[in-house]
Design a protein around this motif. Structure first.
Motif, PDB file in Angstrom:
ATOM      1  N   ILE A   1      69.794   8.029  41.746  1.00 10.38           N
ATOM      2  CA  ILE A   1      71.197   7.672  41.543  1.00 10.38           C
ATOM      3  C   ILE A   1      71.978   8.784  41.135  1.00 10.38           C
ATOM      4  O   ILE A   1      71.341   9.301  40.030  1.00 10.38           O
ATOM      5  N   ASP A   2      73.152   9.350  41.387  1.00 17.08           N
ATOM      6  CA  ASP A   2      73.725  10.445  41.146  1.00 17.08           C
ATOM      7  C   ASP A   2      74.396  10.550  39.872  1.00 17.08           C
ATOM      8  O   ASP A   2      74.850  11.449  39.429  1.00 17.08           O
ATOM      9  N   ASN A   3      74.512   9.375  38.920  1.00 17.68           N
ATOM     10  CA  ASN A   3      74.886   9.584  37.698  1.00 17.68           C
ATOM     11  C   ASN A   3      73.986   8.660  36.495  1.00 17.68           C
ATOM     12  O   ASN A   3      74.201   7.647  36.709  1.00 17.68           O
ATOM     13  N   ALA A   4      73.685   9.288  35.526  1.00 13.33           N
ATOM     14  CA  ALA A   4      73.184   8.494  34.460  1.00 13.33           C
ATOM     15  C   ALA A   4      73.892   8.139  33.363  1.00 13.33           C
ATOM     16  O   ALA A   4      73.129   7.832  32.282  1.00 13.33           O
ATOM     17  N   ASN A   5      75.261   8.135  33.670  1.00 13.83           N
ATOM     18  CA  ASN A   5      76.116   8.009  32.464  1.00 13.83           C
ATOM     19  C   ASN A   5      76.561   6.408  32.558  1.00 13.83           C
ATOM     20  O   ASN A   5      77.296   5.958  33.558  1.00 13.83           O
ATOM     21  N   LEU A   6      75.884   5.601  31.580  1.00 14.35           N
ATOM     22  CA  LEU A   6      76.452   4.253  31.506  1.00 14.35           C
ATOM     23  C   LEU A   6      77.771   4.043  31.233  1.00 14.35           C
ATOM     24  O   LEU A   6      78.328   4.838  30.538  1.00 14.35           O
ATOM     25  N   THR A   7      78.554   3.254  32.288  1.00 12.38           N
ATOM     26  CA  THR A   7      79.973   2.963  32.007  1.00 12.38           C
ATOM     27  C   THR A   7      80.491   1.773  31.687  1.00 12.38           C
ATOM     28  O   THR A   7      81.595   1.682  31.098  1.00 12.38           O
ATOM     29  N   LYS A   8      79.731   0.748  31.943  1.00 11.99           N
ATOM     30  CA  LYS A   8      80.096  -0.489  31.372  1.00 11.99           C
ATOM     31  C   LYS A   8      78.889  -1.452  31.373  1.00 11.99           C
ATOM     32  O   LYS A   8      77.749  -1.239  32.036  1.00 11.99           O
ATOM     33  N   ILE A   9      79.041  -2.447  30.529  1.00  6.92           N
ATOM     34  CA  ILE A   9      78.069  -3.595  30.105  1.00  6.92           C
ATOM     35  C   ILE A   9      79.138  -4.801  30.312  1.00  6.92           C
ATOM     36  O   ILE A   9      80.024  -5.085  29.643  1.00  6.92           O
TER      37      ILE A   9
ATOM     38  N   VAL B   1      82.962  -2.760  27.641  1.00  4.69           N
ATOM     39  CA  VAL B   1      82.380  -3.836  27.470  1.00  4.69           C
ATOM     40  C   VAL B   1      83.239  -4.901  28.131  1.00  4.69           C
ATOM     41  O   VAL B   1      84.320  -5.127  27.680  1.00  4.69           O
ATOM     42  N   GLU B   2      82.693  -5.516  29.025  1.00  6.23           N
ATOM     43  CA  GLU B   2      83.402  -6.599  29.945  1.00  6.23           C
ATOM     44  C   GLU B   2      82.687  -7.875  29.342  1.00  6.23           C
ATOM     45  O   GLU B   2      81.687  -8.033  29.690  1.00  6.23           O
ATOM     46  N   LEU B   3      83.718  -8.717  28.962  1.00  9.41           N
ATOM     47  CA  LEU B   3      83.213 -10.041  28.553  1.00  9.41           C
ATOM     48  C   LEU B   3      83.755 -10.991  29.666  1.00  9.41           C
ATOM     49  O   LEU B   3      84.701 -10.796  30.357  1.00  9.41           O
ATOM     50  N   LEU B   4      82.815 -11.815  30.116  1.00 13.83           N
ATOM     51  CA  LEU B   4      82.778 -12.780  31.242  1.00 13.83           C
ATOM     52  C   LEU B   4      82.388 -13.995  30.781  1.00 13.83           C
ATOM     53  O   LEU B   4      81.498 -14.450  30.518  1.00 13.83           O
TER      54      LEU B   4
END
Length: 159
Positions: A4-12, A78-81
């Motif tokens: 995977i070309d990006n190891a930067n976490l962007t969303k949980i 941080v996405e609340l669902l």
């Protein structure tokens, strides 16, 4: 492609029982402004979905909606669902686990190539959607990674 070309976490993504209460608690704890709580409408039923605006879940195009709110916490959203009472990856997770961490997402370039790569790694695609300015996907990766892997691409489609 061999990674995977990006190891930067962007969303949980966090599944919650009550999004209004959860958002208030997070905002109070971290001194954040109250986010807009959004509920997608059924404006685009599967029969009216296009290649630029669709959701696909477990093998078919269908509506998949959830209440959601985004909290920007440094470089990570941080996405609340709060799942609605209809088939979706969010209601499936809630029925199985209750509240908890549903997914972690990385932003990539080359959406379809990354889907192919994840599936070659033994992670079947379970959900994807496109909303004009971006695309997102979830993989059946709980056994392999301990969480659902999400990949998203923002902006115009990359070939």
């Amino acid at each position: 492609m061999n990674h995977i070309d990006n190891a930067n976490l962007t969303k949980i993504g966090l599944i919650v029982d009550n999004i209004e209460e959860a958002a208030k608690r997070y905002c109070a704890m971290f001194n954040l402004p109250m986010p807009e709580i959004q509920v997608p409408t059924l404006d685009d039923p599967p029969s009216q979905q296009t290649d630029d605006n669709y959701t696909w879940y477990r093998g078919e195009r269908r509506d998949t909606r959830t209440k959601f709110a985004n909290l920007q916490m440094g470089p990570v959203t941080v996405e609340l669902l709060e799942p609605l009472d209809e088939p979706s990856p969010w209601s499936e997770f809630k029925q199985k686990h209750g509240q908890g961490v549903h997914f972690i997402t990385f932003t990539v370039n080359g959406f379809e190539q990354h889907i192919d790569f994840a599936e070659q790694q033994g992670l079947p695609l379970i959900h994807k959607g496109e909303y004009g300015s971006g695309r997102y996907s979830y993989f059946d990766s709980e056994q392999a990674l301990g969480v659902i892997l999400g990949l998203q691409e923002l902006g115009p489609k990359q070939d």
